[in-house]
Design a protein around this motif. Sequence first.
Motif, PDB file in Angstrom:
ATOM      1  N   GLU A  97       0.811  -1.218   0.000  1.00 24.08           N
ATOM      2  CA  GLU A  97       0.000   0.000   0.000  1.00 24.08           C
ATOM      3  C   GLU A  97       0.848   1.273   0.000  1.00 24.08           C
ATOM      4  N   LEU A  98       1.902   1.291   0.805  1.00 22.76           N
ATOM      5  CA  LEU A  98       2.681   2.509   0.994  1.00 22.76           C
ATOM      6  C   LEU A  98       3.944   2.594   0.149  1.00 22.76           C
ATOM      7  N   GLY A  99       4.493   1.449  -0.248  1.00 23.87           N
ATOM      8  CA  GLY A  99       5.751   1.433  -0.984  1.00 23.87           C
ATOM      9  C   GLY A  99       6.975   1.691  -0.121  1.00 23.87           C
ATOM     10  N   THR A 100       6.791   1.696   1.194  1.00 24.11           N
ATOM     11  CA  THR A 100       7.887   1.952   2.136  1.00 24.11           C
ATOM     12  C   THR A 100       8.385   0.635   2.732  1.00 24.11           C
ATOM     13  N   PRO A 101       9.610   0.617   3.267  1.00 25.59           N
ATOM     14  CA  PRO A 101      10.131  -0.614   3.868  1.00 25.59           C
ATOM     15  C   PRO A 101       9.280  -1.068   5.058  1.00 25.59           C
ATOM     16  N   MET A 102       9.026  -2.368   5.102  1.00 27.45           N
ATOM     17  CA  MET A 102       8.328  -2.949   6.248  1.00 27.45           C
ATOM     18  C   MET A 102       9.251  -2.966   7.461  1.00 27.45           C
ATOM     19  N   THR A 119       7.250  -7.086  -3.146  1.00 31.76           N
ATOM     20  CA  THR A 119       8.336  -6.375  -3.805  1.00 31.76           C
ATOM     21  C   THR A 119       9.431  -6.149  -2.773  1.00 31.76           C
ATOM     22  N   VAL A 120      10.688  -6.393  -3.158  1.00 30.17           N
ATOM     23  CA  VAL A 120      11.805  -6.218  -2.231  1.00 30.17           C
ATOM     24  C   VAL A 120      12.821  -5.230  -2.800  1.00 30.17           C
ATOM     25  N   THR A 121      13.625  -4.662  -1.880  1.00 31.93           N
ATOM     26  CA  THR A 121      14.765  -3.838  -2.263  1.00 31.93           C
ATOM     27  C   THR A 121      16.026  -4.572  -1.814  1.00 31.93           C
ATOM     28  N   ASP A 122      17.171  -4.065  -2.231  1.00 31.56           N
ATOM     29  CA  ASP A 122      18.426  -4.676  -1.808  1.00 31.56           C
ATOM     30  C   ASP A 122      19.009  -3.973  -0.577  1.00 31.56           C
ATOM     31  N   ASP A 123      18.169  -3.230   0.149  1.00 32.21           N
ATOM     32  CA  ASP A 123      18.610  -2.586   1.389  1.00 32.21           C
ATOM     33  C   ASP A 123      18.911  -3.654   2.439  1.00 32.21           C
ATOM     34  N   ALA A 124      20.068  -3.558   3.075  1.00 34.89           N
ATOM     35  CA  ALA A 124      20.456  -4.523   4.101  1.00 34.89           C
ATOM     36  C   ALA A 124      19.858  -4.177   5.460  1.00 34.89           C
ATOM     37  N   GLU A 125      19.555  -2.889   5.682  1.00 32.55           N
ATOM     38  CA  GLU A 125      19.022  -2.446   6.970  1.00 32.55           C
ATOM     39  C   GLU A 125      17.802  -1.567   6.749  1.00 32.55           C
TER      40      GLU A 125
END
Length: 193
Positions: free
Chosen positions: A43-48, A101-107
Amino acid sequence: MAISALSYRLVLSKADAPILEPVTKLGGQPVWVDEPQWPLSTELGTPMMFLGQFRLPGEEVRMAYLFMTDDEEDHVDGTWESEQGENALIVQPGRVPSFITVTDDAEGPTMSEDLAVELVPASPAELEEGWDNRLGGSPTWVQGEEYPPGDWSFLLQLNDGGEFYGVNFGDAGVGYGFLSADGREGRFLWQCS
């Protein structure tokens, strides 16, 4: 069906320092087995928010990483549903669910500082009536049996908080994690009273 007939109660304590090993823990930041796969809220497109990581049974180092959209802050519907895209149980090595959907952010955002977990063997009778944190065995349902659609095995149960953390699983809620039949994909849902 359970991924392991053995049940382990998760006994939590504050870690003295960040936990940097691929072990079961709550809070802190994930210790990735493969490349980072931080899920985004549909919904938000922000990291969980990262809730914890769980070492999977077997000799190979395999992990399940649990995330959920921060519902208390963002007022997002559907965090309780297994395929709504507002929570994710990412398995490594494994595959990301098609609706995530995932990003490659480690933190990223986390629910608490690192919490060490001691796995204490427990008989099914000891856990039958409790909504405590556990790995393996069978779930104790708050509202009634609710496996995700398809062929899934129970992996973990996590209550909504206590002395060291708090997460919004509704009123006196409990979350449930599951693995696919091939052990390469996860699902998560929660129930409350």
